[in-house]
Scaffold this motif. Sequence first.
Motif, PDB file in Angstrom:
ATOM      1  N   LYS A 130      18.154  13.057  -4.279  1.00  0.00           N
ATOM      2  CA  LYS A 130      18.001  14.207  -3.381  1.00  0.00           C
ATOM      3  C   LYS A 130      16.554  14.691  -3.386  1.00  0.00           C
ATOM      4  CE  LYS A 130      22.751  16.044  -3.567  1.00  0.00           C
ATOM      5  NZ  LYS A 130      23.406  14.973  -4.337  1.00  0.00           N
ATOM      6  N   TYR A 131      15.951  14.725  -4.560  1.00  0.00           N
ATOM      7  CA  TYR A 131      14.554  15.171  -4.658  1.00  0.00           C
ATOM      8  C   TYR A 131      13.634  14.202  -3.914  1.00  0.00           C
ATOM      9  CZ  TYR A 131       9.985  16.362  -6.573  1.00  0.00           C
ATOM     10  OH  TYR A 131       8.647  16.690  -6.697  1.00  0.00           O
ATOM     11  N   MET A 132      13.855  12.904  -4.098  1.00  0.00           N
ATOM     12  CA  MET A 132      13.001  11.912  -3.444  1.00  0.00           C
ATOM     13  C   MET A 132      13.146  11.943  -1.923  1.00  0.00           C
ATOM     14  SD  MET A 132      12.944   8.596  -6.024  1.00  0.00           S
ATOM     15  CE  MET A 132      14.728   8.463  -6.241  1.00  0.00           C
ATOM     16  N   ALA A 133      14.342  12.316  -1.449  1.00  0.00           N
ATOM     17  CA  ALA A 133      14.539  12.433  -0.004  1.00  0.00           C
ATOM     18  C   ALA A 133      13.653  13.541   0.562  1.00  0.00           C
ATOM     19  CB  ALA A 133      16.005  12.716   0.306  1.00  0.00           C
ATOM     20  N   GLU A 134      13.433  14.592  -0.242  1.00  0.00           N
ATOM     21  CA  GLU A 134      12.558  15.691   0.178  1.00  0.00           C
ATOM     22  C   GLU A 134      11.094  15.409  -0.130  1.00  0.00           C
ATOM     23  OE1 GLU A 134      13.741  19.416  -1.466  1.00  0.00           O
ATOM     24  OE2 GLU A 134      15.852  19.238  -0.838  1.00  0.00           O
ATOM     25  N   ASN A 135      10.857  14.490  -1.048  1.00  0.00           N
ATOM     26  CA  ASN A 135       9.488  14.178  -1.478  1.00  0.00           C
ATOM     27  C   ASN A 135       9.288  12.663  -1.475  1.00  0.00           C
ATOM     28  OD1 ASN A 135       8.428  16.989  -2.737  1.00  0.00           O
ATOM     29  ND2 ASN A 135      10.594  16.693  -3.258  1.00  0.00           N
ATOM     30  N   PRO A 136       9.147  12.075  -0.273  1.00  0.00           N
ATOM     31  CA  PRO A 136       9.073  10.607  -0.161  1.00  0.00           C
ATOM     32  C   PRO A 136       7.849   9.986  -0.836  1.00  0.00           C
ATOM     33  CG  PRO A 136       8.549  11.682   1.929  1.00  0.00           C
ATOM     34  CD  PRO A 136       9.080  12.741   1.033  1.00  0.00           C
ATOM     35  N   ASN A 137       6.888  10.809  -1.228  1.00  0.00           N
ATOM     36  CA  ASN A 137       5.707  10.271  -1.906  1.00  0.00           C
ATOM     37  C   ASN A 137       5.926  10.111  -3.411  1.00  0.00           C
ATOM     38  OD1 ASN A 137       5.802  13.155  -2.120  1.00  0.00           O
ATOM     39  ND2 ASN A 137       3.755  13.087  -3.027  1.00  0.00           N
ATOM     40  N   GLU A 157       0.835  -1.202   0.000  1.00  0.00           N
ATOM     41  CA  GLU A 157       0.000   0.000   0.000  1.00  0.00           C
ATOM     42  C   GLU A 157       0.867   1.249   0.000  1.00  0.00           C
ATOM     43  OE1 GLU A 157      -2.562  -0.385   3.304  1.00  0.00           O
ATOM     44  OE2 GLU A 157      -3.785  -1.962   2.423  1.00  0.00           O
ATOM     45  N   ASN A 158       1.965   1.227   0.785  1.00  0.00           N
ATOM     46  CA  ASN A 158       2.864   2.375   0.826  1.00  0.00           C
ATOM     47  C   ASN A 158       3.509   2.600  -0.531  1.00  0.00           C
ATOM     48  OD1 ASN A 158       2.367   2.876   3.494  1.00  0.00           O
ATOM     49  ND2 ASN A 158       4.098   1.649   4.243  1.00  0.00           N
ATOM     50  N   SER A 159       3.910   1.474  -1.192  1.00  0.00           N
ATOM     51  CA  SER A 159       4.526   1.585  -2.503  1.00  0.00           C
ATOM     52  C   SER A 159       3.524   2.105  -3.520  1.00  0.00           C
ATOM     53  CB  SER A 159       5.057   0.212  -2.943  1.00  0.00           C
ATOM     54  OG  SER A 159       5.584   0.277  -4.230  1.00  0.00           O
ATOM     55  N   ALA A 160       2.303   1.587  -3.426  1.00  0.00           N
ATOM     56  CA  ALA A 160       1.271   2.004  -4.374  1.00  0.00           C
ATOM     57  C   ALA A 160       0.915   3.469  -4.184  1.00  0.00           C
ATOM     58  CB  ALA A 160       0.032   1.132  -4.201  1.00  0.00           C
ATOM     59  N   ALA A 161       1.080   3.963  -2.964  1.00  0.00           N
ATOM     60  CA  ALA A 161       0.731   5.349  -2.685  1.00  0.00           C
ATOM     61  C   ALA A 161       1.717   6.316  -3.309  1.00  0.00           C
ATOM     62  CB  ALA A 161       0.669   5.576  -1.177  1.00  0.00           C
ATOM     63  N   LYS A 162       2.914   5.823  -3.663  1.00  0.00           N
ATOM     64  CA  LYS A 162       3.915   6.689  -4.271  1.00  0.00           C
ATOM     65  C   LYS A 162       3.550   7.010  -5.717  1.00  0.00           C
ATOM     66  CE  LYS A 162       8.070   5.681  -1.581  1.00  0.00           C
ATOM     67  NZ  LYS A 162       9.503   5.383  -1.668  1.00  0.00           N
ATOM     68  N   VAL A 163       3.827   8.238  -6.099  1.00  0.00           N
ATOM     69  CA  VAL A 163       3.613   8.651  -7.488  1.00  0.00           C
ATOM     70  C   VAL A 163       4.881   8.303  -8.265  1.00  0.00           C
ATOM     71  CG1 VAL A 163       3.145  10.576  -9.037  1.00  0.00           C
ATOM     72  CG2 VAL A 163       2.134  10.543  -6.748  1.00  0.00           C
ATOM     73  N   LYS A 164       4.746   7.422  -9.249  1.00  0.00           N
ATOM     74  CA  LYS A 164       5.907   6.947 -10.004  1.00  0.00           C
ATOM     75  C   LYS A 164       6.065   7.749 -11.295  1.00  0.00           C
ATOM     76  CE  LYS A 164       5.631   2.291  -8.097  1.00  0.00           C
ATOM     77  NZ  LYS A 164       5.541   0.835  -8.382  1.00  0.00           N
ATOM     78  N   VAL A 165       7.237   8.346 -11.458  1.00  0.00           N
ATOM     79  CA  VAL A 165       7.537   9.181 -12.625  1.00  0.00           C
ATOM     80  C   VAL A 165       8.722   8.581 -13.370  1.00  0.00           C
ATOM     81  CG1 VAL A 165       8.200  11.474 -13.437  1.00  0.00           C
ATOM     82  CG2 VAL A 165       6.699  11.242 -11.434  1.00  0.00           C
ATOM     83  N   ASN A 166       8.466   8.060 -14.563  1.00  0.00           N
ATOM     84  CA  ASN A 166       9.525   7.499 -15.394  1.00  0.00           C
ATOM     85  C   ASN A 166      10.086   8.586 -16.313  1.00  0.00           C
ATOM     86  OD1 ASN A 166       9.405   4.792 -14.453  1.00  0.00           O
ATOM     87  ND2 ASN A 166       7.535   4.489 -15.625  1.00  0.00           N
ATOM     88  N   ILE A 167      11.401   8.737 -16.292  1.00  0.00           N
ATOM     89  CA  ILE A 167      12.085   9.772 -17.073  1.00  0.00           C
ATOM     90  C   ILE A 167      12.975   9.095 -18.110  1.00  0.00           C
ATOM     91  CG2 ILE A 167      13.716  11.698 -16.975  1.00  0.00           C
ATOM     92  CD1 ILE A 167      12.781  12.152 -14.068  1.00  0.00           C
ATOM     93  N   ALA A 196       3.821  15.795 -10.355  1.00  0.00           N
ATOM     94  CA  ALA A 196       5.104  15.397  -9.760  1.00  0.00           C
ATOM     95  C   ALA A 196       6.250  15.644 -10.741  1.00  0.00           C
ATOM     96  CB  ALA A 196       5.058  13.932  -9.347  1.00  0.00           C
ATOM     97  N   ALA A 197       6.019  15.348 -12.016  1.00  0.00           N
ATOM     98  CA  ALA A 197       7.041  15.563 -13.042  1.00  0.00           C
ATOM     99  C   ALA A 197       7.378  17.049 -13.155  1.00  0.00           C
ATOM    100  CB  ALA A 197       6.548  15.031 -14.386  1.00  0.00           C
TER     101      ALA A 197
END
Length: 445
Positions: free
Chosen positions: A66-73, A39-49, A342-343
């Motif tokens: 660094k960005y993900m450390a500030e934006n854990p979601n 559920e925690n993983s699914a709650a994350k917004v996944k952005v493929n670059i 998020a992107a």
Amino acid sequence: MKSKGKLMVILSLVLVFGLLITGCGADDTKSTTENSSDENSAAKVKVNIFQFKVEVKDALEDAAEKYMAENPNVELKIQTVGGGDDYGAALRSKFASGNEPAVFNVGGPQDVADWKNKLEDLSDQSWVDLAYNGVLDGVTVDDKVFGLPFNQEGYGFIYNKSIFKKAGIEAESIKSYAELKAAVEKLDSQKEELGLKSVFAFPAKETWVTGLHLSNAALSNEFENVLKAYESKEVDFKYGEGLKKLIDLQADYAYKPDGTKGSLNAVDYATQVEELFSLEQVAIIQQGNWAYGSIAGIDKQVAQNVGFLPMPVVGSTEDSIPVGIPMYWAVNNAKSKEVKDAAKDFLSWLYTSEQGKKIVINDFGFIPALRGYEGPELEPSDPLARDILKYSNQDRTMPWVFMGYPSGWGMNVLGTNIQSYLAGDMTWDQLVKDSQKEWAKAREE
């Protein structure tokens, strides 16, 4: 005895039942934990670059951490395809597979037209108002902005300052074709004393060097800007003789593997930059500031001792270098609002936050295309980047119009024709006529 036996059976059954209950309880706890993790993983917004610039691959991945450390979601996944690979073809394949990235790269008007149905309108982003004049022209349609510029890049004739000094040549005084030719002849006359194999290394194998970058020195004066090139139904080669002179000068004084001009078609980027120039076997190469890392990887002292000479086009601009935007970040409009938001936030953080700006300058080694990078900590550190800023401040730049060429024309038509010209299989007049015909043909399709 029988009662005692029955009691033992009952106790055994109770014990077994208790163990079963305990075991089931343990399994349920594990399942609950796993479900919670899912559920925690699914709650994350996944952005493929999906991006092309191999030079910044590691630094970009570090920036994402660094960005993900500030934006854990948010979960950012980066895939890099570039260098010797065809990014455009790889991107088309990526979309065709159904695995569309949320963030990808476009190069200018032609790419914007090709990907128009997949591009998110970024006009409302805060960085738009920070862009330098003209840097968004290639990705603006009907007042809508569809891309964030990677950075500014410039190219020209990179020269070795030490070699020029030993030869008694004042590089700063070179502002015309005649002055460049005189310097080349002087260097050629001192090849043995200077330890040179030749004056130039000319990588005719790399049709992006000849068909795109070199041709731009002439065609930027014909079209003025990338949009005019993109909209033009034909190419006149108004400054074709100036282009021929630049090609001939390099070919005449270049390192030739077997002594013939045709063998220039075997010289690639690695031979030009990493072998001949970085080892000080030639004094001049046509390349851009992106070559700094390659030179520094071979010899840091040589890398700190380089600069740009202009790309002089006889009959037109003779004291300038081409400066432009190599690529833009685009957002896939087919993604969900959460993914797109998020992107956009990541791109804005990367180019406008204090931490992001330091990454762009110090880790990527970029020359920013946005205002707001003032201060000693945000000044370019390498000499080629500093030279580009110097030329820009002196208003001695020409635009990159090759982004507006018909798809494939620069590399596959003009670049290939230049190879034929060098090999003696095509005259200059034939080169011009065939290239004109193919441009017009492409515009009709």
